[in-house]
Design an enzyme around this catalytic site. Structure first.
Site, PDB file in Angstrom:
ATOM      1  N   HIS A 215      13.344   0.935  -1.357  1.00 35.46           N
ATOM      2  CA  HIS A 215      12.348   1.981  -1.580  1.00 35.46           C
ATOM      3  C   HIS A 215      11.261   1.952  -0.522  1.00 35.46           C
ATOM      4  O   HIS A 215      10.147   2.403  -0.753  1.00 35.46           O
ATOM      5  CB  HIS A 215      11.708   1.822  -2.962  1.00 35.46           C
ATOM      6  CG  HIS A 215      12.646   1.980  -4.087  1.00 35.46           C
ATOM      7  ND1 HIS A 215      13.357   0.918  -4.600  1.00 35.46           N
ATOM      8  CD2 HIS A 215      13.032   3.072  -4.798  1.00 35.46           C
ATOM      9  CE1 HIS A 215      14.117   1.345  -5.587  1.00 35.46           C
ATOM     10  NE2 HIS A 215      13.949   2.635  -5.721  1.00 35.46           N
ATOM     11  N   GLY A 392       4.465   2.319  -0.255  1.00 36.68           N
ATOM     12  CA  GLY A 392       3.645   3.278   0.451  1.00 36.68           C
ATOM     13  C   GLY A 392       3.525   4.656  -0.172  1.00 36.68           C
ATOM     14  O   GLY A 392       2.981   5.563   0.451  1.00 36.68           O
ATOM     15  N   ASP A 393       4.014   4.831  -1.413  1.00 36.08           N
ATOM     16  CA  ASP A 393       4.009   6.169  -1.999  1.00 36.08           C
ATOM     17  C   ASP A 393       2.900   6.372  -3.024  1.00 36.08           C
ATOM     18  O   ASP A 393       2.855   7.400  -3.688  1.00 36.08           O
ATOM     19  CB  ASP A 393       5.368   6.468  -2.639  1.00 36.08           C
ATOM     20  CG  ASP A 393       5.626   5.650  -3.899  1.00 36.08           C
ATOM     21  OD1 ASP A 393       4.925   4.637  -4.111  1.00 36.08           O
ATOM     22  OD2 ASP A 393       6.520   6.031  -4.672  1.00 36.08           O
ATOM     23  N   HIS A 394       1.981   5.406  -3.161  1.00 40.28           N
ATOM     24  CA  HIS A 394       0.970   5.525  -4.219  1.00 40.28           C
ATOM     25  C   HIS A 394       0.068   6.729  -4.017  1.00 40.28           C
ATOM     26  O   HIS A 394      -0.266   7.434  -4.979  1.00 40.28           O
ATOM     27  CB  HIS A 394       0.134   4.255  -4.318  1.00 40.28           C
ATOM     28  CG  HIS A 394      -0.864   4.295  -5.430  1.00 40.28           C
ATOM     29  ND1 HIS A 394      -0.502   4.224  -6.759  1.00 40.28           N
ATOM     30  CD2 HIS A 394      -2.222   4.443  -5.423  1.00 40.28           C
ATOM     31  CE1 HIS A 394      -1.579   4.310  -7.517  1.00 40.28           C
ATOM     32  NE2 HIS A 394      -2.634   4.449  -6.736  1.00 40.28           N
ATOM     33  N   SER A 438       2.895   4.543 -11.964  1.00 36.56           N
ATOM     34  CA  SER A 438       1.527   4.994 -12.204  1.00 36.56           C
ATOM     35  C   SER A 438       1.510   6.279 -13.017  1.00 36.56           C
ATOM     36  O   SER A 438       0.590   6.502 -13.811  1.00 36.56           O
ATOM     37  CB  SER A 438       0.780   5.196 -10.879  1.00 36.56           C
ATOM     38  OG  SER A 438       1.338   6.252 -10.129  1.00 36.56           O
ATOM     39  N   ALA A 551      -3.586  -0.872  -4.336  1.00 35.40           N
ATOM     40  CA  ALA A 551      -3.783   0.578  -4.205  1.00 35.40           C
ATOM     41  C   ALA A 551      -4.098   1.218  -5.555  1.00 35.40           C
ATOM     42  O   ALA A 551      -4.944   2.120  -5.644  1.00 35.40           O
ATOM     43  CB  ALA A 551      -2.537   1.217  -3.595  1.00 35.40           C
TER      44      ALA A 551
END
Length: 566
Positions: A215, A392-394, A438, A551
């Protein structure tokens, strides 16, 4: 990378995929399903996860493999609603078996889906794959994530269901397959999300990532760049290190390119892998070399093996017919088409709330607008922080979640919803449309807060807000399995809730109490830089995150801070 709009990449991809393979798949709410009917009495087997891994997941729908796939945004878990919609579409009356990778967001959303289906009278079970040997020690196998070995376990589950096994036996065989699959990967270049200029992680010149995920997570370490034969030797060493005691010396093997590693390169590595395995006494049963589980345009390579017994070998070799993978004679195009029912959303109605609750709802709507604007501005920085040890997708996930929540809050308020209902509708939209870890946590927390706030209070003070925040973080604690100190958003939300409660008990106004507690939240978020993650995708690369705040904790503090100005 080619795209129309980064925000609709998943939708555009699914539309084209269905147009490319109309004999195999149709689009259903939440994902894609087989275009033909299943045999009567067959358990429906569905998999799911974020998109970006083709041909795995949605590319393996058909006879002898998956019956449907729940498709999330790039590298992001699908939502509970998506999973429910797909499962209901393919339920054949014999039950639904949901199989996914061992990732927090997938587990939360698929387990919630399972529980909802069981309440509806549908037998449903879930299973999560743990094949990645780099992500945890053997004694902590339950913490391992899914990797390229998911393809093999999916194949076993699909073939076993097609064989007519009972639910107990289907679950047993799937577990046995997972227990006997091992995967190890190496990375040369990180993947790049649609619309982004930089990859999720950078590999220094002359170096290689060791043990990265699928991912966009960086590896658990780095090593000097190796020759193809040295890469082959390392991969073989890692996957054979945990051979079972009853090793039959017969193995299914996948040498996988992760997106940008060319077939010629794979063949060069395979020229060492196969002789090396055979020199150790192994017979390779229908091995595969190519792209089977990818990570967008990641440059890297993975080796996965399944230590076979007679039963597992039978299902590895069993016929199947899907858009991306076939064994035996084609059958999907000849099958009878299945007609899927149209779904329509129920009209929303809200009972009248108290005057104070309606006034509070107006503030809440404005607060969501401020949150959304702040998150949009902070997206690049959140992505940068998350990319240190995570995927890195937060930032993008928070933009999607806060946008959908803002729209839902505004819509509900315009339709007469009071404070509690506005919060709950925002939470439902965040969870359903953003997906991911999240997404489900934020959504469930907002719904829990909405239950406490209600629609009929005669006024709202600092204590009411503190009670709602406590309900929110208690919901996160019960749902996600993370705790204070694990380096998550809870390390911001819990101190904030405690500070808000203390200020309320001192008799401070809601505005003063919230502002004071927001400063505590900001400090708590900054302090997560001194922690190492104990859960989530960042855990395998925990040491890399030391010195960088979480994050999720940072975005939580940002949202809390801007709400004070509403």
């Amino acid at each position: 990378m080619l795209f129309n709009d980064p925000k609709t990449f998943r939708e555009d991809m699914l539309r084209g995929y269905v147009l490319a393979y109309p004999d195999y798949v149709v689009e259903v709410p939440g994902g894609v399903a087989r275009a033909t009917k299943m045999p009567e009495g067959k358990i429906a087997v569905i998999n799911g996860g974020g998109s970006g891994h083709y041909p795995a997941f949605c590319g393996i729908i058909g006879d002898g493999f998956m019956d449907a796939t729940v498709v999330g945004n790039i590298f992001t878990s699908p939502s509970t609603d998506d999973a429910l919609n797909v499962a209901r579409a393919v339920d054949n009356g014999a039950g639904v078996f949901v199989v996914g990778g061992n990732y927090a967001g997938d587990k939360m959303n698929f387990n919630l889906c399972r529980d909802a289906l069981i309440k509806e009278g549908v037998e449903c079970r879930t299973f999560y794959i743990t094949d990645d040997v780099a992500s945890a020690k053997p004694e902590e196998w339950e913490k391992r994530r899914g990797n390229v070995g998911t393809f093999t376990v999916f194949k076993t589950a699909g073939a076993a269901a097609a064989d007519g096994l009972s639910f107990d036996d289907l679950e047993r065989v799937t577990k046995k397959s997972n227990d006997r699959v091992r995967t190890f990967s190496l990375g040369l270049h990180g993947p790049t999300l649609p619309g982004e200029a930089e990859p999720l992680f950078h590999v220094p010149a002359g170096r290689m990532e060791v043990g990265q995920g699928i991912h966009g997570e960086p590896g658990v370490g780095e090593t000097n760049l190796m020759s193809a034969s040295e890469v082959a030797e390392l991969l073989v060493e890692k996957v054979l290190a945990e051979a079972p005691a009853d090793d039959s010396k017969r193995i299914a093997v996948i040498l996988d390119g992760l997106g940008s590693t060319k077939y010629e390169e794979l063949f060069v590595v395979w020229s060492t892998v196969r002789p090396l395995l055979e020199s150790k006494g192994y017979t390779l049963v229908e091995p595969l070399v190519g792209e089977f589980v990818t990570s967008l345009d990641m440059q890297g390579i993975a080796l996965s093996v399944e230590f076979l017994d007679d039963e597992l070998e039978k299902y590895w070799l069993a016929p199947c017919d899907t858009p991306s993978f076939r064994r035996g004679e084609s059958s999907m195009a000849k099958g009878e088409r299945k007609v899927y029912a149209e779904t329509t959303a129920a009209a929303e109605t809200f009972e009248a709330g108290s005057e104070a609750s309606v006034a509070a709802a107006d503030y809440i709507v404005r607060a969501f607008a401020r949150m959304n604007e702040a998150i949009i501005d902070a997206e690049p920085e959140l992505a940068k922080i998350d990319g240190v040890a995570g995927d890195g997708d937060h930032g993008r996930g928070m933009v999607k979640g806060s946008t959908f929540a803002r729209e839902a809050a505004e819509s509900a308020f315009q339709k007469g919803a009071a404070a509690g209902s506005v919060l709950k509708e925002a939470g439902k939209a965040w969870a359903a449309k953003a997906g991911g870890t999240s997404g489900v946590l934020w959504g469930s927390a907002l719904e829990a807060a909405g239950e406490v706030v209600g629609d009929h209070a005669e006024g709202y003070d600092a204590q009411a807000a503190a009670d709602a925040v406590k309900a929110a973080y208690e919901k996160m604690l019960s749902l996600g399995g993370a705790h204070r100190g694990d380096k998550t958003m809870l390390d911001t939300l819990i101190p904030f809730g405690e500070a808000l409660d203390a200020a309320a008990k001192e008799g401070k106004s809601l505005k003063d109490a919230w502002t004071e507690a927001a400063a505590v939240a900001q400090k708590a978020a900054e302090d997560t830089a001194n922690m190492v993650p104990k859960v989530g995708r960042a855990r395998p690369a925990a040491e890399r995150s030391l010195g960088t705040p979480d994050a999720g904790a940072v975005s939580m503090a940002l949202c809390i801070r801007v709400v004070a100005g509403a």
